[in-house]
Enzyme design. Structure first.
Site, short mmCIF file in Angstrom:
data_model
loop_
_atom_site.label_atom_id
_atom_site.label_comp_id
_atom_site.label_asym_id
_atom_site.label_seq_id
_atom_site.Cartn_x
_atom_site.Cartn_y
_atom_site.Cartn_z
N ASN A 34 62.79 47.65 22.91
CA ASN A 34 64.83 47.59 22.57
C ASN A 34 65.23 46.69 23.38
OD1 ASN A 34 67.07 47.89 22.09
ND2 ASN A 34 67.23 49.96 21.63
N TRP A 35 65.50 45.73 24.11
CA TRP A 35 66.39 45.41 25.14
C TRP A 35 67.12 45.48 25.57
CZ3 TRP A 35 64.47 39.21 25.56
CH2 TRP A 35 63.40 39.26 25.95
N LYS A 36 68.34 46.21 24.49
CA LYS A 36 69.85 46.70 24.38
C LYS A 36 70.60 46.07 25.07
CE LYS A 36 67.66 51.40 24.80
NZ LYS A 36 68.17 52.55 25.62
N HIS A 119 70.40 53.27 15.88
CA HIS A 119 69.28 53.99 17.23
C HIS A 119 70.79 54.84 17.73
CE1 HIS A 119 69.25 53.67 21.67
NE2 HIS A 119 67.96 53.06 21.12
N GLU A 121 72.24 55.19 19.89
CA GLU A 121 73.56 54.78 20.53
C GLU A 121 74.23 54.72 19.50
OE1 GLU A 121 70.78 52.06 23.97
OE2 GLU A 121 70.04 53.99 23.86
N GLU A 190 62.99 59.51 18.14
CA GLU A 190 64.32 59.08 19.60
C GLU A 190 64.25 60.21 20.01
OE1 GLU A 190 63.75 54.98 21.50
OE2 GLU A 190 65.56 55.15 19.72
N GLY A 196 66.18 57.19 28.08
CA GLY A 196 66.36 56.76 29.48
C GLY A 196 66.62 57.50 30.25
N SER A 234 61.62 57.05 27.21
CA SER A 234 60.85 57.04 28.71
C SER A 234 59.48 57.19 28.40
CB SER A 234 61.47 58.55 28.87
OG SER A 234 62.69 58.39 29.29
N GLY A 255 62.68 50.82 25.87
CA GLY A 255 63.70 50.88 26.62
C GLY A 255 63.40 49.75 27.37
N GLY A 256 63.93 50.68 28.65
CA GLY A 256 64.01 50.33 30.12
C GLY A 256 62.57 49.44 30.83
P1 PGA Z 1 64.35 54.34 27.03
O1 PGA Z 1 65.51 53.63 26.11
O2 PGA Z 1 62.65 53.53 26.98
O3 PGA Z 1 65.23 53.37 27.99
O4 PGA Z 1 64.13 55.90 27.31
C1 PGA Z 1 64.45 54.22 24.22
C2 PGA Z 1 65.06 53.88 23.78
O5 PGA Z 1 66.36 54.15 23.57
O6 PGA Z 1 65.16 52.65 22.84
#
Ligand code: PGA
Length: 275
Positions: A34-36, A119, A121, A190, A196, A234, A255-256
């Site tokens: 997920n590149w956000k 998600h 966010e 999640e 994050g 994470s 994500g990251g």
């Molecule tokens: P993260 O993000 O791996 O950077 O914790 C995961 C996500 O929000 O899908």
């Protein structure tokens, strides 16, 4: 639609995503990035070029969720690849005067077999309630797009031991909208406090929570073979193997660590080694 039709539809969805159709003996995992709101056009092309240079192991299904403008690049560069891509969100409406929104039909045009919905966010910054999320999942399914439904509790809800109720109400809202099509969703668990932060739940907590989600889905009548529950929050090359070994974990939403082709490729390789 009768039951057989629905089962056929679910299977077709999963096949389009390349899930559950490999001949490998090993357990299959979905590894999704997920590149956000990250990456440029140049970085997107470089990432895909690097990813395409590696063979994707038979038991791994790769998915990328880029920002909307780069879906076009995915369509262009991943045409003959075993790499699926999808959107990070979708409009709940079909079409019309909804400035800033992107419809499920448009995602279909871009060749997306899958989209994230709910998600954390989206839920916390953009007011995506469980009901709105449910409408988005429904809109996606109406265009043969698989919703990857993200659910998760906050730290306060975890510490207050309210997480099961929170997850259940997030799932219930979608079940209410989808009914017996619930099994066509992929689920990404999640925990908000793990996204994050570099903090992940213990393997025991992941196991218990995934088992709980599994039981809720079974309670809706979703058949065992249609249940796919990914873990997100994470995930990195250092913890992916341990998490993959937990029962009821069918993949990862990253994500990251999914922003650099190198680390993403390492995660794919490590997940493929878990049997
Ligand atoms: P993260 O993000 O791996 O950077 O914790 C995961 C996500 O929000 O899908």
């Amino acid at each position: 639609m009768d039951k057989i039709d629905i089962e056929m539809l679910v299977r077709r969805h999963l096949q389009e995503l390349g899930v559950g159709v490999g001949s490998s003996e090993k357990k299959e995992y979905i590894v999704a990035a997920n590149w956000k709101m990250n990456m440029t056009e140049k970085e997107t092309r470089k990432f895909l070029t690097e990813l395409k240079s590696t063979e994707i192991p038979e038991n791994i299904r790769v998915m990328i969720f880029p920002p909307y403008p780069y879906l076009y690049i995915m369509k262009e560069m991943l045409r003959y690849e075993r790499i699926a891509y999808g959107a990070q969100d979708v409009a709940k409406e079909e079409q019309g005067a909804y400035t800033g929104e992107v419809s499920a039909g448009m995602l279909g045009d871009m060749g997306c077999p899958v989209t994230l919905v709910g998600h954390s966010e989206r839920r916390s910054y953009y007011g995506d309630t469980p009901e709105i999320t449910a409408k988005k999942a429904k809109a996606a399914l109406e265009h043969q797009i698989t919703p990857m439904l993200c659910i998760g509790e906050t730290l306060e809800e975890r510490e207050g031991r309210r997480y099961e109720g929170v997850l259940k109400s997030q799932l219930d809202a979608v079940y209410e909208a989808l009914g017996n099509r619930m099994g066509e969703c992929l689920i990404a668990y999640e925990p908000v406090w793990a996204i994050g932060t570099g903090v992940i739940p213990s393997l025991e907590q992941i196991h218990e929570t995934h088992r709980y989600i599994y039981q809720v889905l079974r309670g809706y009548g979703v058949s065992e073979e249609d249940i796919r529950i990914l873990y997100g929050g994470s995930v990195n090359a250092g913890n992916v193997k341990d998490i993959a070994s937990v029962k009821y974990v069918d993949g990862f939403l990253i994500g990251g660590a999914g922003l650099k082709a190198d680390s993403f490729k390492t995660i794919i390789r490590l997940a493929s080694e878990v049997s």
